[in-house]
Enzyme design. Structure first.
Site, PDB file in Angstrom:
ATOM      1  CG  HIS A   1      -0.216   0.186   2.521  1.00 18.67           C
ATOM      2  ND1 HIS A   1      -0.027   1.417   3.106  1.00 18.67           N
ATOM      3  CD2 HIS A   1       0.388  -0.709   3.342  1.00 18.67           C
ATOM      4  CE1 HIS A   1       0.637   1.252   4.239  1.00 18.67           C
ATOM      5  NE2 HIS A   1       0.913  -0.023   4.405  1.00 18.67           N
ATOM      6  CB  ALA A   2       1.145   4.304  -1.526  1.00 17.64           C
TER       7      ALA A   2
END
Lengths: 157, 93
Positions: free
Chosen positions: A75-76
């Site tokens: 994820h970011a």
């Protein structure tokens, strides 16, 4: 009739049909992460920039996203292009190395996006409970095509 | 009051999962605690007694006053329960 979201406590609703791919062949972790990220874009959960940000995050912060043997959670940050809460899953035909000290190689790459730091938490907890079960992991790994993989997640309890 | 942080790279994913496991483990010890998630860079500026994180991020947390505990498998409640128990015992000794 009980819908999928209700039956799975939200996990099934977080994984649209287009968000899972079974048995992909990826050359390395970057490609695997990009494939999982692209599914978030396809389902409207994230922008293209978000996919780049996920790869950058692993480069900068290290392979800590491999949180259990064989399992990565990519994820970011919401501000990197998170549009809506969405999850995706890519299962790999051949595992890839992330450089994780304890948990390489990886054959299950989950990704998620969220518009802020809160909205994904409930679904994330449901996902954690799901992948805590060895039985669930075995069923995911045994799924031969996208449809079967989708069903395994939707039928999880 | 023991201050505990679950730390990952961004404070959004791995640490959020870890927090749910840590809460269960800490409850079982009966100690009075405060538990929060944060990212690795913010963690360096926090006053904490215990920090739980991954092997990859633990190196960058050296030099904080907190005891840093490395979790290998974030899905393994047994590992987390055991490490919480040991860390609390050490703090209280």
């Amino acid at each position: 009739m009980v819908d999928d979201a209700e039956r799975t406590g939200g996990l099934g609703a977080s994984f649209p049909r287009e968000a899972v791919r079974a048995g992909l062949r990826c050359a390395d972790w970057r490609e695997a992460v990009r494939e999982a990220g692209k599914l978030l874009v396809a389902t409207g959960a994230a922008t293209d920039d978000y996919v780049d940000a996920i790869v950058r995050a692993v480069e900068e912060l290290g392979p800590y996203i491999v949180l259990a043997p064989g399992i990565a959670l990519a994820h970011a940050r919401p501000e990197d292009g998170g549009v809506a809460v969405g999850f995706s899953l890519v299962t790999l035909a051949e595992p890839v190395e992330f450089g994780s000290e304890h948990n390489d190689p990886v054959d299950l790459v989950f990704a998620f996006a969220s518009p802020d730091s809160e909205q994904h938490i409930t679904a994330l907890a449901a996902l954690a409970d799901f992948i805590e079960s060895d039985d669930n992991l075995a069923r995911i790994r045994a799924a031969n095509d996208d449809e079967e993989l989708y069903r395994v997640i939707q039928e999880a309890n | 009051m023991i201050r505990v942080f679950a730390v990952c790279g961004m404070g959004l994913g791995t640490s959020a999962i870890l927090k749910t496991r840590l809460r269960a483990a800490l409850d079982a010890t009966g100690v009075d605690y405060m538990l929060d998630v944060t990212d690795a860079s913010a963690a360096r500026g926090q006053q904490a007694d215990l920090i739980f994180t991954s092997a990859e991020l633990a190196e960058g947390l050296k030099g904080t006053s907190a005891k840093v505990v490395v979790v290998k498998n974030f899905m393994d409640r047994e590992e987390i329960n055991q490490k919480v128990k040991e860390a609390i015992e050490e703090l209280q000794s």
